[in-house]
Design a protein around this motif. Structure first.
Motif, short mmCIF file in Angstrom:
data_model
loop_
_atom_site.label_atom_id
_atom_site.label_comp_id
_atom_site.label_asym_id
_atom_site.label_seq_id
_atom_site.Cartn_x
_atom_site.Cartn_y
_atom_site.Cartn_z
N ARG A 339 35.79 33.03 35.10
CA ARG A 339 36.81 33.92 35.45
C ARG A 339 38.11 33.46 34.69
O ARG A 339 39.03 34.18 34.02
CB ARG A 339 37.10 34.03 36.88
N LEU A 343 40.33 35.38 31.60
CA LEU A 343 41.85 35.49 31.87
C LEU A 343 42.59 34.89 30.92
O LEU A 343 43.70 35.09 30.49
CB LEU A 343 42.23 35.17 33.25
N ARG A 346 43.76 36.54 27.77
CA ARG A 346 44.58 37.87 27.95
C ARG A 346 45.85 37.37 28.67
O ARG A 346 46.25 36.72 29.60
CB ARG A 346 44.05 38.70 29.00
N VAL A 348 48.34 37.79 30.82
CA VAL A 348 48.53 38.46 32.04
C VAL A 348 49.01 37.23 33.00
O VAL A 348 48.58 36.22 33.06
CB VAL A 348 47.40 39.07 32.42
N VAL A 350 48.69 35.28 36.30
CA VAL A 350 47.60 34.75 36.84
C VAL A 350 48.15 33.97 38.31
O VAL A 350 49.14 32.89 38.00
CB VAL A 350 46.51 33.73 36.17
N HIS A 485 52.41 41.06 44.40
CA HIS A 485 51.40 41.80 43.87
C HIS A 485 51.64 41.79 42.37
O HIS A 485 50.97 41.85 41.39
CB HIS A 485 51.59 43.32 44.38
N VAL A 489 48.57 39.63 39.89
CA VAL A 489 48.01 40.74 39.11
C VAL A 489 46.39 40.23 39.00
O VAL A 489 45.57 41.29 39.02
CB VAL A 489 48.59 40.83 37.65
N THR A 490 46.22 39.21 38.86
CA THR A 490 44.86 38.43 38.55
C THR A 490 44.84 37.33 39.27
O THR A 490 45.93 36.59 39.20
CB THR A 490 44.17 38.37 37.15
N ARG A 491 43.83 36.91 39.94
CA ARG A 491 43.69 35.65 40.61
C ARG A 491 42.44 34.67 40.12
O ARG A 491 41.43 35.40 40.03
CB ARG A 491 43.61 35.98 42.31
N ILE A 492 42.66 33.40 40.62
CA ILE A 492 41.63 32.77 40.23
C ILE A 492 41.63 31.64 41.75
O ILE A 492 42.73 31.21 41.99
CB ILE A 492 41.62 31.88 39.27
#
Length: 644
Positions: A339, A343, A346, A348, A350, A485, A489-492
């Protein structure tokens, strides 16, 4: 003793009766011509001006060790042991500890100014640690000189962080009755603390250097910019400087004082391009700024042909290869790695979630490396300083913005990370009133320094880390939902070690191999019975706790095989390979261990929280929060007999 007598008289001896590192040191001592009957070390410098000049030459090392020596005055009092700091040649710069032992140490010159290099006084903890570059314990008759055999010592080298530059040695000495295997682990821990203090200072200076680069008026007209720290290491470079020229630049400046750098530049570079950077009046590095009009000068090879500009680096390395600590084959770990790999490419935001010690920092750095678009990796711990200063650290400030602001103002972490990655650790600790400011900066890509109305555009990739459940924090009203939020946006989710089936064995082998090389000690075999206990243990401190256990096992015994009895008591509480009860696990949790460690430190320094923070290696504000969290205020009051 019998082996030593046979050795100095030229007779043969059974090598197994003497540890290998001791025998090798005896042999070096004989080659140096050290007199076995000597009763003390020579005095290299006299206490007074000579010693002060030596301390001045080693002021960074002495400064970094001052917290440990303040603590040792309390902790080693009446213990029979003393602590010493030497320079890279073995001359004692600082000493403290048990008063009687300090007096006795005068007889053998184990005191400020004494020279304990192996070449002049033979086998001893300080000299042998210097000679081998490794942590060393020398006990009683193992010393080479007759007059110092009534001592025992454990010593560890101190290195400049991230380099192989030896700065000095930290040593714990005393009469033979004070001998403990753990003394070596303590010496290593103290050495690492000194290295950590120096590394923190270097990090702060790097931020100042990057800020100077960011604000330099010649930046827009530069064909190349190179930021160099006080050790002539490149902190940042951009533009058309070739790798070969950069390497020759560093080689020419190493070991030279910053003020002389403009006279030590390789052909093609001019001294007028070198701009020293000062902090509190002292030079901490320099900016090399090559004007665009001079680009042809630096792009000429010695043969007169134009040099070829370096090609952009290809993003060929996989995420798990970015950092050597990312070891694991379990499905849970590989899923997190995969993952992160996706990511990383990109740009973005995290959010990295996971328990303390699980390895969130490795994932954050690997995400930055995976993107491969240049720019700096700037980290900031939201829980490491007081909430009043967090805004200044993140967004910067102008002159006179608040009491204590620097006279010239400074850029914040957002500006320093422009074009790169801003990593916010412990983001859940961010004060509620600063959360909308952070949200606005992320949404608009603009920051305002404290006390200023000028917008400053920033382009950063945010990586946030937390060991808290931010969903619960949102529901409790301690964290803004809109910010959650935005940063998530994306999480690990970095799995806890107990969730990584099969990875304990891989990590054990990895740490045995890497830590034995780091400390210069032999590897040790971890047998099936010990491995079974390690697999069954819950590891509340995760990978960090496992690393610390392996490090202790390597440093506290020379035996080839690790025995069950050497394991920490919490691992032995795991009976017959079955996990301990929930109640036992709670008693041995990381939080309980941390609370006990803090409590003991506070009691040892009689409630002085400033000193306790230095002993623990954390900031004072962090200690205040933990005292409140673990309800230790009464302990502080009961222990206090001085300033806190």
């Amino acid at each position: 003793m019998d082996a030593w007598e046979r050795f100095v008289s030229g007779q043969s001896l059974v090598q197994s009766t003497v540890p290998k590192h001791v025998l090798s040191s005896w042999q070096r001592s004989r080659r140096f011509g050290v007199e076995p009957g000597s009763c003390k070390a020579p005095l290299a410098v006299r206490v007074g001006d000579e010693l002060e000049h030596l301390r001045l030459r080693n002021r960074d090392l002495v400064w970094a060790a001052q917290g440990i020596f303040m603590a040792s005055a309390h902790l080693l009092a009446k213990s029979g042991s003393i602590m010493l700091l030497t320079d890279a040649s073995g001359i004692v710069l600082e000493s403290s500890g048990d008063a009687r032992t300090l007096d006795a140490a005068q007889d053998i010159h184990l005191t400020n100014g004494g020279n304990w290099n192996e070449s002049v006084v033979g086998t001893n903890g300080i000299g042998t640690a210097l000679a081998t570059g490794r942590p060393t314990q020398v006990h009683a008759a193992q010393h080479f000189c007759q007059g110092i055999k009534s001592w025992t010592c454990a010593a560890s080298p101190v290195y400049l962080a991230g380099t192989d530059q030896l700065l000095g040695v930290i040593d714990i000495s005393g009469p033979p009755a004070t001998f403990q295997l753990n003394n070596l682990a303590l010496a290593v821990a103290c050495a690492r603390q000194i290295e950590s203090v120096l590394a923190e200072r270097i990090s702060r200076e790097h931020n100042v250097l990057l800020e100077a680069c960011l604000n330099h008026p010649g930046r827009s007209g530069a064909a190349a910019m190179v930021v160099l720290d006080r050790n002539a290491r490149i902190v940042h470079s951009s533009g058309c400087l070739t790798p070969d020229l950069a390497a020759r630049l560093v080689d020419g400046l190493k070991g030279r004082h910053i003020t002389a750098w403009n006279n030590r530049l390789p052909d093609g570079l001019l001294g007028e391009w070198m701009n020293p950077v000062r902090l509190d009046g002292s030079p901490i590095g320099a900016l090399l700024i090559v004007p665009k009009r001079s680009v042809g000068r630096i792009l000429q090879r010695p043969d007169g042909e134009p040099a070829k500009l370096p090609a952009p680096a290809e993003a060929t390395a996989s995420l798990s290869e970015c950092l050597p600590g990312m070891v694991g084959a379990s499905a849970a770990f590989r899923s997190a790695v995969e993952r992160a790999r996706l990511l990383g490419r990109r740009r973005v935001s995290v959010l990295i979630q996971g328990e303390t010690g699980a390895g969130k920092e490795l994932f954050a750095r690997a995400l930055h490396e995976e993107e491969r678009k240049g720019g700096s990796f700037v980290a900031f711990n939201c829980g490491a300083i007081t909430k009043e200063l967090i805004g200044s650290e993140l967004f910067g400030h102008v002159r006179g913005a608040f009491t204590g602001a620097t006279s010239e103002g400074r850029a914040g972490r957002f500006e320093l990370a422009h074009g790169g990655t801003l990593c916010l650790d412990e983001v859940g600790e961010l004060p509620l009133d600063l959360q909308p400011v952070l949200l606005r900066a992320l949404e608009e890509g603009v920051v305002y320094r404290l006390g200023d109305t000028t917008p400053r555009p920033v382009d950063v990739r945010l990586v946030a880390m937390t060991n808290r459940d931010l969903v619960q924090e949102v529901e409790a009203g301690r964290f803004r939902r809109d910010l959650f939020h935005r940063i998530g946006v994306t999480r690990i989710q970095v799995p806890a070690l107990r969730e990584r089936e099969g990875d304990v064995d891989l990590l054990v082998d990895h740490f045995v191999r890497t830590l034995s090389v780091r400390h210069g000690v032999a590897t040790r075999e971890i047998g099936p019975d010990v491995r079974q206990l390690m697999r069954a243990y819950a590891w509340p401190g995760n990978v960090r706790e496992l690393r610390n256990v392996i490090e202790s096992l390597l440093l506290t015994s020379d035996d080839e095989v690790v025995r069950r009895e050497e394991l920490p008591v919490e691992l032995l509480a795991t009976t017959d390979g079955a996990p301990a009860s929930a109640q036992d696990a709670d008693l041995t949790s990381l939080e309980a261990t941390e609370r006990l460690t803090i409590l003991q430190a506070i009691q040892r320094v009689h409630g002085n929280l400033a000193l306790a923070a230095r002993v623990l290696g954390i900031s004072r504000s962090t200690l205040y929060r933990k005292v409140e969290r673990y309800q230790l205020d009464d302990v502080v009051k009961a222990s206090n007999d001085g300033e806190h």
